[in-house]
Design a protein around this motif. Structure first.
Motif, short mmCIF file in Angstrom:
data_model
loop_
_atom_site.label_atom_id
_atom_site.label_comp_id
_atom_site.label_asym_id
_atom_site.label_seq_id
_atom_site.Cartn_x
_atom_site.Cartn_y
_atom_site.Cartn_z
N HIS A 199 75.06 112.23 10.44
CA HIS A 199 74.27 113.46 10.43
C HIS A 199 74.95 114.50 9.53
CE1 HIS A 199 71.62 112.16 13.70
NE2 HIS A 199 72.71 111.63 14.24
N LYS A 256 65.67 118.29 6.09
CA LYS A 256 64.51 118.66 6.90
C LYS A 256 64.79 119.97 7.62
CE LYS A 256 62.78 113.97 7.70
NZ LYS A 256 63.60 113.38 6.65
N VAL A 315 64.94 122.95 10.46
CA VAL A 315 65.30 122.98 11.87
C VAL A 315 64.27 123.82 12.62
CG1 VAL A 315 67.04 123.73 13.55
CG2 VAL A 315 67.75 122.67 11.39
N SER A 366 66.89 118.11 15.84
CA SER A 366 66.63 119.08 14.76
C SER A 366 65.99 120.37 15.29
CB SER A 366 65.74 118.48 13.68
OG SER A 366 66.37 117.39 13.07
N LYS A 399 69.38 123.27 7.41
CA LYS A 399 68.57 122.06 7.40
C LYS A 399 69.44 120.88 7.82
CE LYS A 399 65.27 123.61 3.89
NZ LYS A 399 64.60 123.31 2.60
N LEU A 400 68.80 119.78 8.15
CA LEU A 400 69.51 118.57 8.59
C LEU A 400 69.04 117.38 7.79
CD1 LEU A 400 69.36 118.99 12.48
CD2 LEU A 400 71.37 119.22 11.05
N SER A 401 69.96 116.45 7.52
CA SER A 401 69.60 115.17 6.93
C SER A 401 70.46 114.09 7.58
CB SER A 401 69.80 115.17 5.41
OG SER A 401 71.17 115.28 5.08
#
Length: 809
Positions: free
Chosen positions: A51, A105, A107, A148, A95-97
């Protein structure tokens, strides 16, 4: 006659101190395009590489943000309205990937215009806490990594005045938070308060307190009151669903750390008396261990006010210091104690000894290791293996030991004994792994450890992974980068045994991106990020690391950029940017760690912008100042400075690129000090740019930079190195820039103001630009764009168009 004399003085004042009233300006469009390019996000990756948290922010603050209320107390800069550091750099979006899907993507639960800071992983790395600053205070938020989502779990009542106010409980189900006390007294408006008496400081006969020239110190009783109120917190336990319960009542909490098993927590508080000579981290303190429920276990350490230390950079206070938890044990504290009285002048076989004691800290205290030089830390492994480090600044030496922490009678083994400035021989850093306590420890396999090295050499940078047998001290190279058209860096190990590592790869026109590389399977790279080059206009600029020799034969280097519109055979103006560094040996001083394949990144203080304006740029030009044996580097500072500069100009001139009559020099901080000295003691340059420097070393009488001798021990050094003392020699145009709120030790804004007054009084061509609200490094967009405009105008007038008649305005 009286009226004539008054008029004369008025005219003198107007002509002697003429001001130029300007609003904030913007630089040439070529520079502006680069300066306003969007910033790639920072990343936070879990230890498995699964993550990735991407943190987005602007390159700059605004002058409006810098103009918010600020108190400067005890070395801190605080916004007393929001109760967080007033110079905090905020992220505006998260954001998270994942490793499987590298697409960032959003949050859920966030707005993309927040002011986010103080990010902290939970021990199990399922969550991350962060703070959100509002106009009225600081909230606590929780980021759920797998889902997320983000949510607020406290109101805007956190106290972040002394840094991150959040510490995770080891079960990852709650956090310990510093909150504003309910009964905090009102702050005193020091600009309006009526004094009740003078401020008095006292020095005891024979007690020496030779401290650096710290800034933002407490000055009076009103400051003491305000500092105490702003430092006070209540400790609350807050669960992930936002339920809060009081854990400890009001105190000046400084440090909080849980034992690896989570059953104990060490709390460090600030005590009185306060000091007007040193910052808050040298105020009296007490470290106490409690259970995770808040019950007292034992007071471990009481530290008095530290105003006076023995002379020297290696001086230490006596008693316990560097108190911390062993990361490989449930609840064992360790610390170091000086065996030389903390005085570097005392000759002893061992400088420091490290001790340990198990909870509940009423049993035996045992020795674990003695170090020949000053102790600098331990990497814990298991019951019988740990790595310790020491160093000695005066010789630039460091040692790495392997030892058995369970058997002090067993002599430690020295793994490495080397000059830490010798980058070519650097063996690298040990690889860590997480243990059952979710603590980072030495990654061991059958008494074999792993090292990640930068791999600098005369041929370039080729990072490596070595396997080290701790019994035989023999190393085996498992991997070394072979990239010659790009630069690879090895960030960390995901799994050293299986050979998985996180690496970043860049080229001069490819932004650094992260990948997973398996060094055993030799298969392709797995990309983790996909950042684009935001500086397209200079991606094809010709760039090379040039090597050349100083007059005494010393090898030097610098990174050379040609103008974006370069034409072969044409002579261009040049700007050279540098920063002097001190060495104790010529071998280390001659080494280069630059690469022409590194990404070309024009950060705010960079000279690289000027390749778009028709200049050759020599960046990071080597300016070593060497003092071997008993000789100190500063004994020949000026001579070596000029020799470095001449060698650099000769080298680029010999390549046929420049008109050596149109060369500028510039630098920031100690680089500004260098610039002023070069203009005063050579005729090599057409102009100079000096940002946030110190020019009168008698104002820093107890040492500066790497100078240990005080003014009264070496007055000739202080005077000869001070450009202020040689203002009468200055004939070259100099642009002085300084932040009005500089917080760096020694580089008071007064340094530039007084130097300007001296130069102007002697008729030297000089311009002083004071940037409102700015500190030692500049952060407001308005300030930085104006700074770039000032530098561009100065270079156009005094370098590119040197000798040309200026058009009438």
């Amino acid at each position: 006659m009286k009226h004539f004399f008054t008029l004369f003085l008025l005219c003198f004042a107007l002509t002697g101190y003429t001001q130029e009233n300007l609003t904030y300006q913007k630089p040439h469009k070529n520079i502006l395009e680069l300066a306003e390019a969007p910033l790639a996000p920072s990343i936070r990756m879990d230890n498995k590489g699964e993550h990735i948290v991407l943190l987005y922010r602007s390159s700059y603050k605004t002058i409006e943000e810098l103009s918010e209320t600020e108190l400067r107390l005890g070395g801190l800069r605080i916004n007393p309205v929001t109760n967080i550091g007033s110079r905090t750099r905020y992220y505006t979006n998260i954001k998270l990937s994942t490793k499987k899907d590298g697409t960032p993507k959003p949050v859920t639960g966030l707005t993309p215009d927040g002011r986010y800071a103080n990010f902290s992983w939970s021990p199990n790395q399922d969550y991350m806490t962060f703070t959100k600053t509002l106009s009225t205070g600081v909230e606590l938020w929780l980021l759920d990594i797998k889902n997320s989502t983000a949510k607020k779990i406290s109101e805007a009542n956190l106290n972040a005045n002394m840094g991150n106010p959040v510490t995770w409980f080891k079960d990852s189900e709650a956090v310990l938070v510093k909150r504003l006390p309910e009964n905090r007294a009102a702050l005193i408006n020091t600009s309006e308060a009526v004094p009740t008496g003078p401020t008095i400081s006292v020095s005891e006969a024979g007690v020496k307190a030779q401290n650096r020239t710290y800034q933002d110190l407490l000055k009076n009783k009103n400051d003491e009151h305000n500092f105490e109120q702003l430092a006070q917190s209540e400790l609350y336990k807050i669960t992930l669903d936002g339920k809060a319960s009081l854990w400890k009542s009001t105190n000046m909490y400084r440090g909080i750390s849980f034992s690896p098993d989570g059953n104990n927590v060490m709390i460090t508080t600030i005590n009185k008396p306060f000091s007007y000579l040193v910052p808050y981290y040298r105020f009296p303190s007490e470290s106490v261990v409690y259970t995770s429920n808040g019950d007292l276990v034992k007071s471990i350490l009481q530290v008095p006010l530290i105003e006076d230390l023995p002379k020297g950079f290696m001086a230490e206070r006596t008693g316990k210091r560097d108190l911390d938890w062993r990361s490989d044990k449930p609840a064992t504290l360790y610390w170091a104690e000086a065996l030389d009285g903390g005085d570097p002048a005392n000759e002893v076989p061992f400088r420091d000894e490290v001790f340990q004691q198990d909870a509940p800290f009423d049993g035996a205290i045992t020795s674990v290791i003695k170090t020949k030089d000053r102790f600098r830390g331990i990497t814990w492994g298991d019951d019988h293996t740990a790595i310790a480090y020491d160093m000695w600044w005066n010789t630039r030496n460091t040692r790495t030991y392997v030892f058995d922490p369970s058997n002090a009678s067993k002599a430690p083994k020295v793994l490495f004994d080397r000059n830490y400035q010798d980058r070519y021989s650097d063996p690298g850093e040990f690889v860590y792994t997480k243990n059952d306590f979710n603590e980072y420890v030495l990654d061991l396999h059958n008494n074999t450890a792993y090292l990640i090295g930068d791999g600098y050499s005369e041929a370039g940078k080729f990072p490596f992974v070595d396997e080290l047998n701790l019994n035989t001290t023999k190393t085996k190279r498992l991997y070394q980068s072979k990239l010659t058209d790009k630069v690879e860096s090895i960030s960390s190990a995901l799994d050293a045994k299986s050979g998985e590592y996180i690496v970043s790869i860049e080229s001069k026109n490819e932004y650094p991106n992260y990948y997973i590389r398996n060094i055993k399977k030799r298969k392709g790279l797995t990309p983790l990020t996909h950042f684009e080059n935001p500086f397209k206009s200079i991606q094809d600029v010709k760039k090379e690391v040039i090597s050349y020799k100083r007059a005494d034969g010393l090898d030097l280097s610098g990174t050379l950029y040609l103008p974006t519109d370069y034409e072969a055979g044409k002579k261009y103006p040049m700007i050279m940017w540098a920063y002097p560094r001190e060495y104790k040996d010529k071998n280390s001083a001659a080494q280069s760690t630059s690469s022409s394949n590194e990404f070309t990144y024009p950060y705010y203080g960079s000279p690289i912008y000027w390749v778009t304006r028709g200049y050759v740029v020599l960046d990071d030009a080597a300016f070593p100042i060497i003092g071997e044996g008993d000789e100190q580097p500063n004994d020949t500072f000026r001579e070596q400075l000029v020799a470095n500069a001449k060698a650099a100009i000769d080298a680029v001139d010999n390549l046929g690129y420049i008109d050596r009559e149109r060369v500028a020099v510039g630098g920031h901080s100690y680089g500004a000090f260098m610039t002023a000295n070069l203009l005063a003691h050579s005729n090599l340059f057409a102009a100079g740019i000096a940002r946030s420097g110190a020019y009168n070393r008698t104002l820093t009488p107890f040492g500066f930079q790497s100078e240990e001798r005080n003014y009264w021990e070496a007055p000739e050094i202080y005077n000869s190195m001070s450009p202020f003392m040689h203002a009468d020699k200055m004939k070259t145009p100099l642009l002085l820039i300084h932040g009005e709120a500089d917080n760096n030790s020694g580089t008071y804004p007064l340094q530039s103001e007084r130097y300007f007054n001296a130069l102007k009084g002697l008729g030297a061509p000089v311009r002083l630009v004071m940037l409102p609200r700015e500190s030692h490094g500049y952060s407001a967009k308005e300030s930085i764009l104006h700074m770039l405009w000032e530098q561009d105008q100065w270079l156009e007038d005094h370098v590119k168009n040197k000798g040309k008649t200026k058009p009438a305005k």
